[in-house]
Design a protein around this motif. Structure first.
Motif, PDB file in Angstrom:
ATOM      1  N   ARG A 150      28.251  52.658  49.968  1.00 53.94           N
ATOM      2  CA  ARG A 150      29.348  51.821  50.480  1.00 53.94           C
ATOM      3  C   ARG A 150      28.978  51.134  51.797  1.00 53.94           C
ATOM      4  NH1 ARG A 150      34.527  53.311  48.348  1.00 53.94           N
ATOM      5  NH2 ARG A 150      35.370  51.545  49.480  1.00 53.94           N
ATOM      6  N   ALA A 154      26.008  48.181  49.655  1.00 57.64           N
ATOM      7  CA  ALA A 154      27.015  47.166  49.322  1.00 57.64           C
ATOM      8  C   ALA A 154      27.078  46.049  50.369  1.00 57.64           C
ATOM      9  CB  ALA A 154      28.381  47.826  49.116  1.00 57.64           C
ATOM     10  N   PRO A 155      27.109  46.359  51.680  1.00 59.51           N
ATOM     11  CA  PRO A 155      27.140  45.251  52.646  1.00 59.51           C
ATOM     12  C   PRO A 155      25.917  44.335  52.553  1.00 59.51           C
ATOM     13  CG  PRO A 155      27.828  47.291  53.702  1.00 59.51           C
ATOM     14  CD  PRO A 155      27.335  47.664  52.340  1.00 59.51           C
ATOM     15  N   THR A 165      33.415  39.049  51.971  1.00 60.22           N
ATOM     16  CA  THR A 165      33.951  40.405  52.068  1.00 60.22           C
ATOM     17  C   THR A 165      33.863  40.854  53.528  1.00 60.22           C
ATOM     18  OG1 THR A 165      31.797  41.423  51.700  1.00 60.22           O
ATOM     19  CG2 THR A 165      33.154  40.987  49.752  1.00 60.22           C
ATOM     20  N   PRO A 166      34.709  41.794  53.933  1.00 59.74           N
ATOM     21  CA  PRO A 166      34.639  42.268  55.326  1.00 59.74           C
ATOM     22  C   PRO A 166      33.257  42.828  55.683  1.00 59.74           C
ATOM     23  CG  PRO A 166      36.650  43.027  54.287  1.00 59.74           C
ATOM     24  CD  PRO A 166      35.840  42.384  53.208  1.00 59.74           C
ATOM     25  N   CYS A 167      32.644  43.543  54.747  1.00 58.97           N
ATOM     26  CA  CYS A 167      31.357  44.171  55.058  1.00 58.97           C
ATOM     27  C   CYS A 167      30.256  43.152  55.293  1.00 58.97           C
ATOM     28  CB  CYS A 167      30.941  45.132  53.948  1.00 58.97           C
ATOM     29  SG  CYS A 167      30.702  44.325  52.351  1.00 58.97           S
ATOM     30  N   CYS A 173      31.509  49.211  55.391  1.00 60.86           N
ATOM     31  CA  CYS A 173      32.584  49.101  54.402  1.00 60.86           C
ATOM     32  C   CYS A 173      33.960  49.205  55.060  1.00 60.86           C
ATOM     33  CB  CYS A 173      32.442  50.207  53.353  1.00 60.86           C
ATOM     34  SG  CYS A 173      33.751  50.130  52.104  1.00 60.86           S
ATOM     35  N   MET A 174      34.848  48.265  54.692  1.00 61.43           N
ATOM     36  CA  MET A 174      36.229  48.289  55.171  1.00 61.43           C
ATOM     37  C   MET A 174      37.180  48.618  54.019  1.00 61.43           C
ATOM     38  SD  MET A 174      35.432  47.418  58.273  1.00 61.43           S
ATOM     39  CE  MET A 174      36.793  46.792  59.225  1.00 61.43           C
ATOM     40  N   ASP A 175      36.624  49.124  52.926  1.00 59.86           N
ATOM     41  CA  ASP A 175      37.427  49.505  51.751  1.00 59.86           C
ATOM     42  C   ASP A 175      38.316  48.357  51.298  1.00 59.86           C
ATOM     43  OD1 ASP A 175      38.089  51.266  49.738  1.00 59.86           O
ATOM     44  OD2 ASP A 175      39.798  52.083  50.814  1.00 59.86           O
ATOM     45  N   CYS A 176      37.702  47.183  51.141  1.00 64.13           N
ATOM     46  CA  CYS A 176      38.503  45.984  50.876  1.00 64.13           C
ATOM     47  C   CYS A 176      38.957  45.882  49.430  1.00 64.13           C
ATOM     48  CB  CYS A 176      37.682  44.739  51.237  1.00 64.13           C
ATOM     49  SG  CYS A 176      36.476  44.269  49.969  1.00 64.13           S
ATOM     50  N   THR A 181      35.041  41.396  46.231  1.00 53.79           N
ATOM     51  CA  THR A 181      34.473  42.745  46.376  1.00 53.79           C
ATOM     52  C   THR A 181      33.469  43.067  45.271  1.00 53.79           C
ATOM     53  OG1 THR A 181      34.965  45.097  46.639  1.00 53.79           O
ATOM     54  CG2 THR A 181      36.337  43.897  45.073  1.00 53.79           C
ATOM     55  N   ILE A 182      32.415  43.787  45.650  1.00 52.10           N
ATOM     56  CA  ILE A 182      31.445  44.228  44.641  1.00 52.10           C
ATOM     57  C   ILE A 182      31.637  45.719  44.356  1.00 52.10           C
ATOM     58  CG2 ILE A 182      29.684  42.480  44.987  1.00 52.10           C
ATOM     59  CD1 ILE A 182      28.295  44.370  46.913  1.00 52.10           C
ATOM     60  N   CYS A 183      32.655  46.296  44.938  1.00 47.98           N
ATOM     61  CA  CYS A 183      32.905  47.728  44.755  1.00 47.98           C
ATOM     62  C   CYS A 183      34.046  47.918  43.758  1.00 47.98           C
ATOM     63  CB  CYS A 183      33.218  48.371  46.098  1.00 47.98           C
ATOM     64  SG  CYS A 183      31.860  48.182  47.256  1.00 47.98           S
TER      65      CYS A 183
END
Ligand code: SF4
Length: 209
Positions: A150, A154-155, A165-167, A173-176, A181-183
């Motif tokens: 994460r 991911a960033p 994305t925030p990251c 990770c900002m749990d967006c 998002t790719i998460c």
């Protein structure tokens, strides 16, 4: 990499290999990218149908280029008019190449995906899955592996694909729930039901991110 880190990695790799074996997965150790490439080509018979998901490490050891130039049928989803057809064909491939966002010291693989083509093919479909994994991906346990996926993998992926994305802006990770998002899907591979399906080449070099 300095020699002390390389030595530590060699020792740690033995623990990871034992963990993989205990989970019905086949592990191999390569000291260098060149050894990893040779190991991969020894595993994959010529004539195989080969597909891949995100696998920067496979590119970095020269495996993708070797396959493209070799006697294989490569499903190239990046150079096709019908990406969906290529992704569906990947489920019936002989071999699927993948990177790992993280792997625990006891052999659990962790992967995050946006479209889920990679994690779904790891989970089922292709007859064999081959991971090329730098020792920089090894984490002490499942919690740190997920944190690595994460907050590191991911960033970097969000940045390299230019995603909003925030990251991509903060580096963590900002749990967006951003549309970019790719998460979307998280896959933890802790055991393989099918002997000889999942293969992991650990490489004592920094690969991927
Ligand atoms: S959940 Fe959002 S902020 Fe966190 S790593 Fe994924 S894309 Fe980036």
């Amino acid at each position: 990499m300095n020699e002390m880190t390389a030595k530590r990695n060699r020792l740690l790799a033995q623990k990871v290999l034992k963990g993989l074996q205990s989970r019905n997965m086949s592990g191999y150790y390569a000291e260098t990218k060149e050894e990893a490439l040779k190991q991969a080509l020894d595993l994959i018979p010529t004539g195989s149908v080969i597909a891949m998901g995100g696998a920067t490490s496979a590119w970095e050891v020269g495996l993708v280029e070797a396959i493209k130039q070799g006697d294989y049928r490569f499903i190239d989803r990046d150079h096709t008019d019908d990406k969906r057809a290529a992704m569906l064909a990947a489920y019936d491939a002989d071999w699927f190449l993948s990177g790992a966002n993280a792997i625990t010291e006891d052999g659990v693989l962790v992967n995050i995906d946006g479209n889920a083509n990679r994690v779904s093919a790891i989970a089922q479909g292709p007859k064999h899955v081959l991971f090329v994994v730098g020792m920089n991906k090894v984490c002490p346990d499942a919690d740190t592996a997920m944190k690595r996926a994460r907050n590191v993998a991911a960033p970097v992926n969000a940045q390299r694909f230019g995603l909003n994305t925030p990251c991509a802006k903060t580096g963590s990770c900002m749990d967006c729930k951003s549309p970019d998002t790719i998460c979307c899907q998280f896959l933890t591979t802790r055991y393989s039901k099918h002997p000889g399906r999942i293969h992991v080449i650990l490489v004592n070099e920094e690969l991927g991110f």
